[in-house]
Scaffold this motif. Structure first.
Motif, short mmCIF file in Angstrom:
data_model
loop_
_atom_site.label_atom_id
_atom_site.label_comp_id
_atom_site.label_asym_id
_atom_site.label_seq_id
_atom_site.Cartn_x
_atom_site.Cartn_y
_atom_site.Cartn_z
N ASP A 1 0.84 -1.22 0.12
CA ASP A 1 0.04 -0.07 -0.09
C ASP A 1 0.86 1.28 0.12
OD1 ASP A 1 -1.74 1.77 0.31
OD2 ASP A 1 -2.49 1.28 2.22
N LEU A 2 0.92 1.85 -1.05
CA LEU A 2 2.07 3.17 -1.22
C LEU A 2 1.35 4.38 -0.10
CD1 LEU A 2 4.33 4.26 -2.72
CD2 LEU A 2 2.64 5.15 -4.43
N MET A 3 -0.02 4.31 -0.09
CA MET A 3 -0.42 5.57 0.96
C MET A 3 0.31 5.27 2.39
SD MET A 3 -2.11 7.14 -1.21
CE MET A 3 -2.59 8.13 -0.02
N ALA A 4 0.33 3.70 2.81
CA ALA A 4 0.77 3.56 4.12
C ALA A 4 2.41 3.40 4.28
CB ALA A 4 0.20 2.32 4.61
N LEU A 5 2.91 3.40 3.09
CA LEU A 5 4.40 3.11 3.39
C LEU A 5 5.20 4.28 3.83
CD1 LEU A 5 6.81 0.85 2.72
CD2 LEU A 5 6.69 2.27 0.50
N PRO A 6 4.82 5.55 3.43
CA PRO A 6 5.67 6.60 4.11
C PRO A 6 5.27 6.74 5.68
CG PRO A 6 4.29 7.40 2.23
CD PRO A 6 3.94 6.00 2.50
N GLN A 7 4.05 6.34 6.16
CA GLN A 7 4.04 6.27 7.51
C GLN A 7 4.76 5.24 8.22
OE1 GLN A 7 -0.23 6.92 9.16
NE2 GLN A 7 -0.70 6.59 6.93
N LEU A 8 4.90 4.11 7.55
CA LEU A 8 5.58 2.73 8.18
C LEU A 8 7.10 3.16 8.29
CD1 LEU A 8 3.51 0.04 6.92
CD2 LEU A 8 3.47 0.80 9.05
N CYS A 9 7.45 3.86 7.29
CA CYS A 9 8.95 4.19 7.06
C CYS A 9 9.26 5.31 8.08
CB CYS A 9 9.43 4.88 5.71
SG CYS A 9 9.50 3.41 4.28
N PHE A 10 8.46 6.01 8.51
CA PHE A 10 8.57 6.96 9.63
C PHE A 10 7.28 6.70 10.62
CE2 PHE A 10 10.40 8.97 5.71
CZ PHE A 10 11.54 9.44 6.08
N PRO A 11 7.56 5.56 11.46
CA PRO A 11 6.43 5.53 12.30
C PRO A 11 6.23 6.45 13.19
CG PRO A 11 8.11 3.69 12.62
CD PRO A 11 8.65 4.57 11.42
N GLY A 12 7.17 7.00 13.83
CA GLY A 12 7.17 8.26 14.89
C GLY A 12 6.98 9.35 14.20
N GLY A 13 6.70 9.59 12.96
CA GLY A 13 6.73 10.72 12.35
C GLY A 13 7.95 11.17 11.70
N LEU A 14 7.80 12.08 10.73
CA LEU A 14 9.17 12.75 9.87
C LEU A 14 9.52 14.02 10.62
CD1 LEU A 14 11.11 12.90 7.57
CD2 LEU A 14 9.19 13.85 6.22
N GLN A 15 10.65 14.21 11.22
CA GLN A 15 10.88 15.05 12.21
C GLN A 15 12.18 16.00 11.55
OE1 GLN A 15 12.36 13.16 15.62
NE2 GLN A 15 10.47 12.59 16.46
N VAL A 16 12.04 17.26 11.73
CA VAL A 16 12.83 18.24 11.66
C VAL A 16 13.65 18.46 12.73
CG1 VAL A 16 13.70 20.49 10.63
CG2 VAL A 16 11.82 19.28 9.48
N THR A 17 14.93 18.31 12.72
CA THR A 17 15.58 18.49 14.16
C THR A 17 16.80 19.51 13.74
OG1 THR A 17 17.31 16.46 13.56
CG2 THR A 17 15.25 16.11 14.60
N SER A 18 17.14 19.82 15.15
CA SER A 18 18.63 20.95 14.86
C SER A 18 19.82 20.24 14.99
CB SER A 18 18.37 21.94 16.09
OG SER A 18 18.27 21.17 17.24
N GLU A 19 19.84 19.05 15.05
CA GLU A 19 21.11 18.16 15.27
C GLU A 19 21.00 17.04 14.39
OE1 GLU A 19 20.19 15.98 19.41
OE2 GLU A 19 21.82 17.39 19.33
N GLN A 20 21.97 16.44 13.98
CA GLN A 20 22.16 15.25 12.84
C GLN A 20 21.97 14.02 13.84
OE1 GLN A 20 24.86 15.14 10.38
NE2 GLN A 20 24.14 13.40 8.72
N LYS A 21 21.04 13.20 13.81
CA LYS A 21 21.03 11.95 14.68
C LYS A 21 21.59 10.82 13.88
CE LYS A 21 16.74 12.99 16.95
NZ LYS A 21 15.06 12.69 17.14
N GLU A 22 21.99 9.68 14.63
CA GLU A 22 22.60 8.60 14.04
C GLU A 22 21.67 7.95 13.23
OE1 GLU A 22 24.03 6.04 16.87
OE2 GLU A 22 25.72 7.37 17.57
#
Length: 1022
Positions: free
Chosen positions: A74-95
Motif C-alpha cells: 500500500d503506497l499510501m501507508a508506506l511513508p507512515q511505516l517508514c517514519f512510524p514516529g513521524g517525519l521530524q525536522v531536528t536541529s542536530e544530526q541523529k544517528e
C-alpha cells in the motif's frame, strides 16, 4: 518539540533496470526521478522469477503499464511505516536507524521490508540564513518476498557508507545502482545451500529455507530469550495459541518486528491466521480497535493511552519483559500444560544465548570477515537449538492429536481427546481447539503432511532420532559487474553459469542433494538469459535428483514459452521430450480436500453404507467385513437400517467399556501376576464358582478369579489351554441355575461358575477368545487375537444395547472365529506350521485387504547400538494400487508414517541400494522412485523408461561403486551409476515382454516372456 512533516514517496525503483534497447535505457535512467507514477515496460515473466530482471529480455514486447509499487504494498501507508514516529525536522544530526516491516495482503501472503532512516541537512535559502542549521530524515526501504532481515540490513549498511560521502545530486543514482545489483542475486532453493555475495566492504550470506514449508530464518531467534524469562515466554506463546488480541510495545522500532517474527516462528508449524502488523505508525493506532484476534506492535510511548482506552488486550512490554492486560496487571489465561512447560524451561537453561560468554575462550578476530563468519556460525547453531526446543514444545502440547484422527473420513474426535487431558489442562485445550490456528494444523495432520512436527513426533517413538543435521554449503556468487549495462550483466550471468557448471561436475558423485540445488540455480539463471532449452535440461536433471524443489510452475511457463524452432529441437532430445510430455499431460491441480469434521452421532436412520461410514468415523472398527456383521447384529429381525437412538446407545456402551477397561482397580498383588500389556476387558458380577466366590475377569490372554473377602488372584486358564467350554446347570432348591463349565489342560478338574443370566454371554465370549487364540497360534499371527478381542467387545456392546431375548442370538453373528472353528477345521499343514515363525498383515490399517506384489528385506541392527546411522531391519511391502507399507523387522510393528503411495498404478519391483542407503521402486507408470531409508522420504524419480519397469538388479562387483540395472516391458535395459543417477549404458532386447533381470557370476540374465499363438513360454538369455 521537533517539527513534524508529512512524508511522501520520492521514487520507486523496481526491475528491470537493464534492457536491450537504447530507448528502454533512456526510459530507465529517468525512472528513479519520477514521483507518484512510474512507467515501465511490463514483461511476461514466470511467477517464480518475477521480482528478478530478465536480463536476456524477451524479443516480444509487452504492453505499457502504470506501476507505482509492487501489487501487495500500500503506497499510501508506506511513508507512515517508514517514519512510524513521524517525519521530524531536528536541529542536530541523529544517528542512522534501522527497523523492519511486514506487509500482509488479504490472502495472507507476506512481503518484508528493511528500512534505513538517515538525516541530511536541509538546504538553506537566503531567508533561512539566520536560522540554525536544520536536519530532516529520509528513508530507504528495500522490499522482498522473503524475510532477509539481516542480509538486507547488511546491504543497506554498505550503501550507507557510500551515501555519507556522495553529493545529494548523486544520491538517487547510487541508490538505483545498489537496487540493480541486488536484483542480480538469485534466491537459493530450499535445502542446505546458502549463497554468498560481496557489497564492499562486507561479504553477505543469503541463507536458504530448510524446506519448502519453512520460511527463511535470517534473524537472531534468541532475542525473545533476552527479553523474557522462559515462564513469561510460555505465557506469550499461550496467548498466541489461544488467539488473543496481543500488542507488543518497545521504545525501539526494530525490536518489535524481530521479536514478533521470532514468536511466530516458535509456533511453527502452526501458522498465525489473523491480522499481523508488527509496526503500527502513530496514525494507525485505531487498528487496535479491531474486534478480531491480532498481533500488532506499538511504540512504548503509547502504552498508557492504549491501556486506558481499550479493553481485552494483552499488553506485552518487550523492554522490561512484562505481561499485562488493558484491564488488569496480570494475564488470566490458561497456562500451557505443565509437562510440556517444564520440559521447555529445562531445555532453555541449556541454551547459550550470550555470544561473548560463549566465545571468550577463543582468540580475538583480527579480520572483520572472519569475525562475522564466526558470529554467523554461532548464531546458526543457536537458532537451530532454539527451533528444536520450540518445536519440541509444540509436539509435547499436541502429540496425542493424531491418535484421535480418522484420516479416511477426516474426522477429529475432540471430545475423546479432551477426556484424555488432565483436568487442569482441559480449559487450555478447549480454547485452543476452537482456534483457526489449530484448525489449519488439523488439516495438515489429516493430509499426513510430513513436516517438522510429524518428523519430530515420529523420531520420539522410533529410530529416526539418530539422524544428524546436514552440513551447510556456501556458494559464492561472482563479483558484481562494474558497469550495469546489458552486456556486462549478460557476462555476469555467463560467469555464474560457468561456476555452477564446475560445482555440478565436482559434486555429482558425492552429494545428490547439493547437486539438485546447483541444477536449480543454473536452471533459474538460464531462464533469465532466455536459454530455455538449457534451463529445461537443468530442471529435468533436478527432477531426477530431488522432486521436492522441482519448480513446476516455472517449468510449465518455460514449456509454454518455447518458440517453434526451440520446440522442434526439444522434441529431438529424448530427456526434454519426456519432460515436455509430462508438463503437457499434467492435469490441473485438484484442490486438496481440506475439510475437517468433528464427530457427531447420527440423527436419522442409517442404511448399511451410512452405518459403515459412521462406524469408521467414530473409530470403533475399520474392517468392512466386521462392520457388516455388526450391522446384521444390530438389525436382527428388523428392517435393514439402524435407528439413531440404538446407535447412540451402542456407542455409549462401547465408550463405557473402553473407560471401564482403563479404570478397573486391581490389588497390587494381582497386578504383579499379570503381564505389563494385559488389561481387564470384562468383569462379571460376584458369582459362586467351584473355587469359591468372586468375580471372573477376562484379559486378552487369560481368565482369572478375583476372590471375595480377602482379594486374591486365582488363574482359571489361559485361552490357549482351554479344551472345552459348555453350558450346564446346577440344582438350587427347586430350580436349576445355568452354569458355565470350562475344561483346561492345565488342571484335571473343570472350573465351573454359576453365572446365571450372564452364562450365555460368557459362553459366547470365551469361545470366541479361545478360537482366536488357536488361530493366532496356528498361523503365528497375533492379529487374530486382537481381532477376536474386538469381536468380543462388540458382542458385549450389542448385548448391552439390545437388552431383549434375542440379544445373544444377534450378538452371536459377531463370533466370527468361533463360527470358523465349528464349520472349518483350523488345520495348518505340518510343513507350514514347522516353518512359519511370524505372520503380519500389511492391510491392517486399510479398509479392505490389498494384494501383496513385492517384498524386500533391508538388513539392520536387531538391537539398538545408539550409533548414528544404525537402524533396525525393515520389511518393505508393495501393495496393489501403488502403496508401500514398511514394517520394523525387529518388532514386526508397522511404521505408521511410512505408508506411501507411488504413481497411479501398481509396483513391480523393489530393490535396495546398500551403499547409498536407498530403496529403488519400479512402477507400472514407467517411473523408478527412490526412497531415502533414513528420512523415509521419496524426492527422487528416474523417468528414462517408456514402459512398465519390470526388473531391477545391482552389480556390486566393484563395491563401493555400484551399478544398477533396470529393465522395462519393451525390452529396454538401462545401466545406472547409483551415486550420480546417470545412465551409463542402454540397450534394447528384441522380445515381446521382458519380465525380469538378475546379476549372476558377472553376467546379466534376462527373463523374457514370449507370446506365441499356441502358448506363452519363458526364455533365458544373457
Amino acid at each position: 518539540e521537533h517539527l513534524l512533516l508529512e512524508p511522501e514517496v520520492l521514487s520507486v525503483l523496481a526491475p528491470p533496470f537493464v534492457s536491450r534497447t537504447q530507448a528502454e535505457s533512456e526510459m530507465l535512467r529517468s525512472h528513479g526521478k519520477l514521483r507518484r507514477s512510474f512507467i515501465r515496460k511490463k514483461r511476461e515473466l514466470p511467477p517464480s522469477v518475477a521480482p528478478t530482471p530478465n536480463q536476456g529480455g524477451d524479443e516480444a514486447g509487452g504492453r505499457i503499464e502504470d506501476i507505482s509499487v509492487p501489487k501487495n504494498i500500500d503506497l499510501m501507508a508506506l511513508p507512515q511505516l517508514c517514519f512510524p514516529g513521524g517525519l521530524q525536522v531536528t536541529s542536530e544530526q541523529k544517528e542512522e536507524q534501522f527497523h523492519f516491516l511486514v506487509f500482509t495482503d488479504i490472502l495472507g501472503n507476506k512481503t518484508h521490508g528493511v528500512v534505513m532512516q538517515c538525516y541530511r541537512p536541509i538546504l538553506q535559502s537566503a531567508w533561512l540564513s539566520k536560522c540554525p542549521k536544520l536536519f530532516c530524515a529520509y528513508s530507504i526501504c528495500v522490499i522482498s518476498k522473503h524475510p532477509y532481515f539481516t542480509a538486507l540490513k547488511d546491504c543497506l549498511s554498505c550503501l550507507l557508507i557510500q551515501l555519507r560521502t556522495c553529493r545529494l545530486s548523486d544520491m538517487e543514482e547510487r541508490v538505483k545502482e545498489f537496487a540493480a545489483k541486488l536484483t542480480l542475486v538469485p534466491i537459493p532453493p530450499p535445502g542446505q545451500l546458502h549463497l554468498m555475495f560481496t557489497i564492499r566492504p562486507l561479504t553477505i550470506i543469503l541463507p536458504s529455507r530448510e524446506d519448502k514449508d519453512h520460511p527463511v530464518i535470517d534473524l537472531d531467534l534468541h532475542l525473545p530469550f533476552l527479553c523474557f524469562r522462559p515462564q513469561q515466554l510460555l505465557q506469550v506463546l499461550s496467548c498466541l495459541l489461544q488467539e488473543q488480541r496481543v500488542v507488543l510495545f518497545s521504545a525501539d522500532w526494530a525490536r518489535l518486528t524481530l521479536v514478533a517474527e521470532s514468536l511466530l516462528l516458535f509456533l511453527q508449524p502452526l501458522l498465525w491466521q489473523h491480522p499481523y502488523v508488527p509496526v503500527l505508525a502513530k496514525g494507525m493506532l485505531d487498528f487496535l480497535m479491531a474486534p478480531t484476534a491480532f498481533l500488532m506492535g506499538c511504540h512504548l510511548s503509547h502504552f498508557a493511552d492504549i491501556s486506558a482506552e481499550t479493553d481485552d488486550l494483552i499488553l506485552i512490554n518487550i523492554d522490561n519483559g512484562s505481561l499485562s492486560t488493558s484491564t488488569f496487571d496480570t494475564v488470566d489465561l490458561p497456562d500451557i500444560p505443565p509437562v510440556a512447560a517444564h520440559c521447555f524451561t529445562q531445555r532453555c537453561k541449556l541454551l547459550r544465548i550470550h555470544f561473548d560468554l560463549d566465545q571468550c575462550h577463543h582468540a580475538s578476530c583480527t579480520d572483520i570477515s572472519e569475525q562475522r563468519a564466526q558470529r554467523r556460525t554461532w548464531q546458526r547453531s543457536l537458532n537451530s537449538d532454539i527451533q528444536r526446543i520450540a518445536l519440541e514444545l509444540i509436539v509435547n502440547i499436541f502429540r496425542d492429536v493424531s491418535s484421535h484422527l480418522n484420516y479416511e473420513h477426516r474426522v477429529f474426535h475432540s471430545e475423546e481427546f479432551l477426556k484424555t487431558r488432565e483436568p487442569a489442562e482441559q480449559l487450555f485445550y478447549k480454547k485452543v481447539l476452537e482456534t483457526h490456528i489449530f484448525h489449519s494444523f488439523l488439516k495438515d495432520r489429516l493430509n499426513r503432511k510430513m513436516d517438522s512436527f510429524a518428523r519430530m513426533e515420529l523420531s520420539t517413538r522410533s529410530e529416526m532420532q539418530n539422524t544428524t543435521p546436514k552440513p551447510i554449503k556456501v556458494f559464492k556468487l561472482p563479483d558484481f559487474p562494474a558497469s550495469l549495462s546489458f552486456h556486462s550483466v549478460q557476462s555476469y550471468y555467463i560467469e555464474l553459469i560457468q561456476q555452477l557448471g564446475k560445482a555440478i561436475f565436482y559434486v555429482q558423485s558425492e552429494n545428490s542433494a547439493m547437486l539438485a540445488r546447483y541444477y536449480y540455480l543454473r536452471g533459474l539463471i538460464n531462464t533469465l538469459c532466455s536459454r530455455r532449452l538449457d534451463a529445461l535440461s537443468d530442471f529435468q536433471n533436478l527432477n531426477k535428483t530431488d522432486t521436492a524443489i522441482f519448480p513446476t510452475r516455472l517449468v510449465t511457463w518455460l514449456v509454454d514459452s518455447l518458440q517453434r524452432d526451440e520446440r522442434q529441437q526439444a522434441e529431438r532430445r529424448p530427456e526434454l521430450k519426456r519432460l515436455i510430455l509430462k508438463v503437457d499431460n499434467e492435469k490441473p491441480l485438484v484442490e486438496p480436500d481440506d475439510h475437517v469434521k468433528k464427530f457427531q452421532l447420527p440423527c436419522k436412520p442409517l442404511h448399511q453404507e451410512e452405518f459403515m461410514r459412521c462406524v469408521q468415523e467414530c473409530r470403533i472398527v475399520r474392517d468392512v467385513a466386521t462392520i457388516q456383521r455388526l450391522f446384521d447384529a444390530l438389525t436382527d429381525s428388523q428392517p435393514k437400517q439402524v435407528d439413531p437412538e440404538l446407535f447412540r446407545v451402542f456407542y455409549t456402551f462401547w465408550k463405557d467399556m473402553e473407560a471401564e477397561a482403563q479404570d478397573v482397580n486391581l490389588p497390587s498383588d494381582v497386578i504383579d501376576r499379570l503381564d505389563n500389556s494385559e488389561c481387564v476387558y470384562k468383569l462379571s458380577s460376584c458369582v459362586k464358582t467351584s473355587h469359591g466366590v468372586g468375580k471372573i475377569a477376562m484379559t486378552q490372554k487369560r481368565l482369572f478369579l478375583l476372590t471375595e473377602g480377602r482379594p486374591g488372584f486365582l488363574e482359571i486358564t489361559k485361552f490357549r489351554d482351554i479344551q472345552e467350554v459348555k453350558i450346564t446347570s446346577v440344582p438350587f432348591l427347586l430350580v436349576r441355575i445355568p452354569s458355565l463349565r470350562i475344561q483346561t489342560s492345565s488342571r484335571p478338574e473343570a472350573f465351573e461358575a454359576n453365572l446365571k443370566t450372564e452364562t450365555e454371554l460368557w459362553n459366547l465370549v470365551i469361545k470366541e477368545m479361545w478360537a482366536g487364540r488357536k488361530m493366532a497360534d496356528q498361523h503365528k499371527d497375533p492379529q487374530y487375537m486382537t481381532q477376536a478381542l474386538t469381536n468380543v467387545l462388540l458382542i458385549d456392546a450389542v448385548t448391552g444395547c439390545l437388552q431383549n431375548q434375542r440379544s445373544i442370538t444377534a450378538a452371536s453373528k459377531l463370533a466370527y472365529f468361533d463360527k470358523i472353528r465349528q464349520e472349518v477345521p483350523m488345520i495348518v499343514p505340518k510343513t507350514t506350521s514347522e516353518t512359519l515363525k511370524h505372520k503380519i498383515n500389511p492391510s491392517l490399517d486399510l479398509a479392505e485387504p490389498q494384494t501383496v506384489h513385492v517384498l524386500l528385506y533391508s538388513p539392520g541392527q536387531l538391537t539398538g547400538t545408539g550409533k548414528v546411522g544404525d537402524m533396525n531391519p525393515k520389511l518393505w511391502v508393495a501393495l496393489s494400487g501403488g502403496k508401500v507399507v514398511v514394517f520394523d523387522a525387529a518388532s514386526w510393528s508397522m511404521l505408521q508414517d511410512c505408508i506411501q503411495k507411488f504413481g497411479t498404478f501398481g509396483l513391480n519391483k523393489i530393490h535396495l541400494i546398500l551403499s547409498s542407503e536407498q530403496v529403488w521402486i519400479g512402477s507400472q507408470d514407467s517411473v523408478i522412485y527412490i526412497i531415502d531409508t533414513h528420512s523415509m522420504s521419496c524426492n527422487k524419480q528416474l523417468t528414462e523408461h517408456r514402459h512398465d519397469v519390470t526388473g531391477l538388479a545391482v552389480d556390486a562387483t566393484f563395491f563401493p561403486s555400484l551399478l544398477t540395472y533396470s529393465c522395462s516391458r519393451d525390452g529396454m535395459i538401462l545401466q545406472w551409476d547409483s551415486s550420480s543417477l546417470k545412465v551409463k549404458r542402454q540397450f534394447l532386447l528384441s522380445c515381446d515382454y521382458l519380465s525380469s533381470i538378475q546379476i549372476h557370476n558377472s553376467a546379466l540374465w534376462c527373463c523374457e516372456y514370449t507370446l506365441s499363438p499356441l502358448s506363452p513360454s519363458f526364455n533365458q538369455c544373457f
